[in-house]
Scaffold this active site. Structure first.
Site, PDB file in Angstrom:
ATOM      1  N   THR A  83       0.821  -1.218   0.000  1.00 44.37           N
ATOM      2  CA  THR A  83       0.000   0.000   0.000  1.00 44.37           C
ATOM      3  C   THR A  83       0.855   1.268   0.000  1.00 44.37           C
ATOM      4  OG1 THR A  83      -0.054  -0.209   2.390  1.00 44.37           O
ATOM      5  CG2 THR A  83      -1.970  -1.047   1.193  1.00 44.37           C
ATOM      6  N   GLY A  84       2.165   1.112   0.111  1.00 44.97           N
ATOM      7  CA  GLY A  84       3.057   2.276   0.159  1.00 44.97           C
ATOM      8  C   GLY A  84       3.399   2.777  -1.234  1.00 44.97           C
TER       9      GLY A  84
ATOM     10  N   VAL B  29       6.362   2.949  -2.781  1.00 44.11           N
ATOM     11  CA  VAL B  29       7.214   2.029  -3.551  1.00 44.11           C
ATOM     12  C   VAL B  29       6.431   0.756  -3.873  1.00 44.11           C
ATOM     13  CG1 VAL B  29       9.350   0.670  -3.527  1.00 44.11           C
ATOM     14  CG2 VAL B  29       9.337   2.984  -2.590  1.00 44.11           C
TER      15      VAL B  29
ATOM     16  N   SER C  86      -4.019  -2.150   6.887  1.00 45.64           N
ATOM     17  CA  SER C  86      -4.468  -2.259   5.490  1.00 45.64           C
ATOM     18  C   SER C  86      -5.154  -3.571   5.160  1.00 45.64           C
ATOM     19  CB  SER C  86      -3.277  -2.107   4.556  1.00 45.64           C
ATOM     20  OG  SER C  86      -2.675  -0.875   4.764  1.00 45.64           O
TER      21      SER C  86
ATOM     22  N   CYS D 219      18.279   5.321  -2.821  1.00 41.31           N
ATOM     23  CA  CYS D 219      17.869   5.893  -4.111  1.00 41.31           C
ATOM     24  C   CYS D 219      18.929   6.784  -4.770  1.00 41.31           C
ATOM     25  CB  CYS D 219      16.564   6.662  -3.935  1.00 41.31           C
ATOM     26  SG  CYS D 219      16.520   7.665  -2.436  1.00 41.31           S
TER      27      CYS D 219
ATOM     28  N   ARG E  64      16.927  17.812   0.887  1.00 41.39           N
ATOM     29  CA  ARG E  64      15.533  17.601   0.481  1.00 41.39           C
ATOM     30  C   ARG E  64      15.035  18.896  -0.157  1.00 41.39           C
ATOM     31  NH1 ARG E  64      13.657  12.734   0.262  1.00 41.39           N
ATOM     32  NH2 ARG E  64      13.761  12.235   2.473  1.00 41.39           N
TER      33      ARG E  64
ATOM     34  N   HIS F 109      15.107  12.632  -8.122  1.00 38.62           N
ATOM     35  CA  HIS F 109      16.282  13.163  -7.425  1.00 38.62           C
ATOM     36  C   HIS F 109      17.292  13.670  -8.470  1.00 38.62           C
ATOM     37  CE1 HIS F 109      14.717  11.515  -3.838  1.00 38.62           C
ATOM     38  NE2 HIS F 109      15.587  10.556  -3.582  1.00 38.62           N
TER      39      HIS F 109
HETATM   40  P1  A2P Z   1       0.254   0.280   5.757  1.00 39.60           P
HETATM   41  O1  A2P Z   1      -0.271   1.079   4.596  1.00 39.60           O
HETATM   42  O2  A2P Z   1      -0.665  -0.807   6.162  1.00 39.60           O
HETATM   43  O3  A2P Z   1       0.760   1.119   6.890  1.00 39.60           O
HETATM   44  P2  A2P Z   1       5.160   4.424   2.575  1.00 39.60           P
HETATM   45  O4  A2P Z   1       5.744   4.359   1.212  1.00 39.60           O
HETATM   46  O5  A2P Z   1       3.986   5.299   2.633  1.00 39.60           O
HETATM   47  O6  A2P Z   1       6.207   4.744   3.611  1.00 39.60           O
HETATM   48  O7  A2P Z   1       4.617   2.918   2.898  1.00 39.60           O
HETATM   49  C1  A2P Z   1       5.144   1.990   3.768  1.00 39.60           C
HETATM   50  C2  A2P Z   1       4.538   0.619   3.505  1.00 39.60           C
HETATM   51  O8  A2P Z   1       4.998  -0.265   4.531  1.00 39.60           O
HETATM   52  C3  A2P Z   1       3.023   0.571   3.559  1.00 39.60           C
HETATM   53  O9  A2P Z   1       2.554  -0.368   2.637  1.00 39.60           O
HETATM   54  C4  A2P Z   1       2.774   0.107   4.972  1.00 39.60           C
HETATM   55  O10 A2P Z   1       1.525  -0.536   5.173  1.00 39.60           O
HETATM   56  C5  A2P Z   1       3.874  -0.911   5.108  1.00 39.60           C
HETATM   57  N1  A2P Z   1       4.134  -1.251   6.515  1.00 39.60           N
HETATM   58  C6  A2P Z   1       4.460  -0.425   7.525  1.00 39.60           C
HETATM   59  N2  A2P Z   1       4.588  -1.121   8.681  1.00 39.60           N
HETATM   60  C7  A2P Z   1       4.353  -2.424   8.384  1.00 39.60           C
HETATM   61  C8  A2P Z   1       4.331  -3.648   9.128  1.00 39.60           C
HETATM   62  N3  A2P Z   1       4.603  -3.678  10.430  1.00 39.60           N
HETATM   63  N4  A2P Z   1       4.013  -4.786   8.477  1.00 39.60           N
HETATM   64  C9  A2P Z   1       3.747  -4.772   7.155  1.00 39.60           C
HETATM   65  N5  A2P Z   1       3.761  -3.659   6.389  1.00 39.60           N
HETATM   66  C10 A2P Z   1       4.041  -2.508   6.999  1.00 39.60           C
END
Ligand code: A2P
Length: 327
Positions: free
Chosen positions: A12-13, A15, A41, A130, A229, A236
């Protein structure tokens, strides 16, 4: 054609979402794909090749089913906890976080620079920072030809490097609101502060560029960096000052740059991040000799930090392993 079972961690992030686009675009040979994120999520959906998939919560049980590759981009803490679990199940973990990059036992890879370090028994592989990825591709070409003595990096890094939270702070600033993620306003500003400050006054981002350049080239060259930044969304830019042992022949160098797949040399107009956003190539321009030292060079390098700087390079590592018969 052989097809592979893939786990996407951090789906869901920023990347994670780009993994999806790049896998689709490059038509990666997939048999099965499963999307993981945090508990927050679980139940959300993602779209892959016009099909809807439920996002699953990542747990210690997640890797009990078969996967060939697990592409991680969920932060260092998640990688440290779950990366070794997947590795122990003989799943090839390619990790986009900084968790394992400094570990001498774990390969750090940009395929066109040092893909040769990969072995069929590697189950934990680190994707570099990166800014380092886009820098080290031209740096390797210069080093091969003229032998690098010293590099000075100055970076201009997009807010998306901090994920959705970074992009959101830029928007907040545009709307007159205080930042939530960055310590100071990023809108209409430049922050020489990426990742945490270390005891020696450098930031961890600067330390990453210094350490990772040496590890990728497998050489103890002199490197220093200032990472900044800047208030842009994606892409970049890195200004590099390079000193070499041997006399630089610009024509020879340009010829060598042009021979590298994914590296585009611009002779006349200079490249900007805006022109090459959401694309996979590294663009290089403003090439000129630096007469203030015996053998010196200045250059300007831009790339999309979420593409070649993160998702694309991670996927290229998997593709490289497949191409070389390691998987
Ligand atoms: P979630 O959306 O459920 O928080 P970003 O690019 O915005 O920094 O995204 C970080 C990604 O890492 C998101 O998909 C986030 O999911 C995921 N994430 C963060 N913490 C965990 C965790 N403990 N277990 C699995 N995925 C995680």
């Amino acid at each position: 054609m052989k097809t592979y079972d893939l786990a996407i961690v951090g789906a869901t992030g920023l990347v994670g979402q780009t993994f999806i686009k790049v896998l689709e675009e490059r038509n990666f040979p997939i048999n099965k794909i499963v999307f993981f994120a945090s508990k927050r999520s679980a139940g959300k959906t993602v779209l892959f090749k016009n099909e809807t998939y439920q996002v699953r919560e990542l747990t210690t049980e997640s890797f009990n089913e078969h996967f060939d590759f697990a592409l991680f981009s969920a932060g260092a803490k998640t990688s440290l906890t779950y990366g070794p679990i997947a590795k122990d199940k003989k799943i090839v973990v390619i990790d986009n976080s900084s968790a394992f990059r400094m570990d001498a036992e774990i390969p750090l890879v940009v395929p066109e620079v040092n893909g040769y370090v990969l072995d069929k028994d590697d189950y934990l592989i680190a994707n570099p920072n990166c800014s380092t990825i886009q820098s080290v591709v031209p740096i390797k070409v210069i080093d091969d030809l003229f032998g690098i003595k010293r590099v000075v990096y100055s970076t201009y890094q997009a807010t998306s490097g901090a994920g959705y939270a970074g992009l959101e702070d830029l928007k907040r600033g545009q709307n007159g609101l205080e930042p939530v993620h960055f310590e100071k306003p990023i809108y209409d500003n430049c922050l020489p502060h990426i990742d945490i400050f270390l005891e020696d006054g450098y930031t961890k981002e600067e330390q990453k560029m210094i350490f990772e350049t040496k590890k990728l080239l497998n050489k103890d060259i002199k490197v220093t960096a200032t990472c900044v930044r800047v208030p842009i969304t994606y892409g970049h830019s890195v200004s590099m000052n390079v000193e070499t042992y041997r006399k630089i022949d610009l024509n020879l160098l340009i010829k060598a740059f042009n021979e590298v797949d994914g590296l585009i040399y611009h002779d006349k107009d200079y490249p900007t991040v805006q022109a090459y956003r959401h694309q996979d190539d590294i663009h290089l321009g403003r090439l000129r000799l630096d007469d203030s030292v015996e053998n010196g060079l200045n250059l300007w390098v831009v790339a999309d930090n979420i593409r070649k700087g993160a998702a694309t390079n991670t996927i290229q590592i998997a593709e490289y392993m497949i191409k070389e018969g390691l998987k």
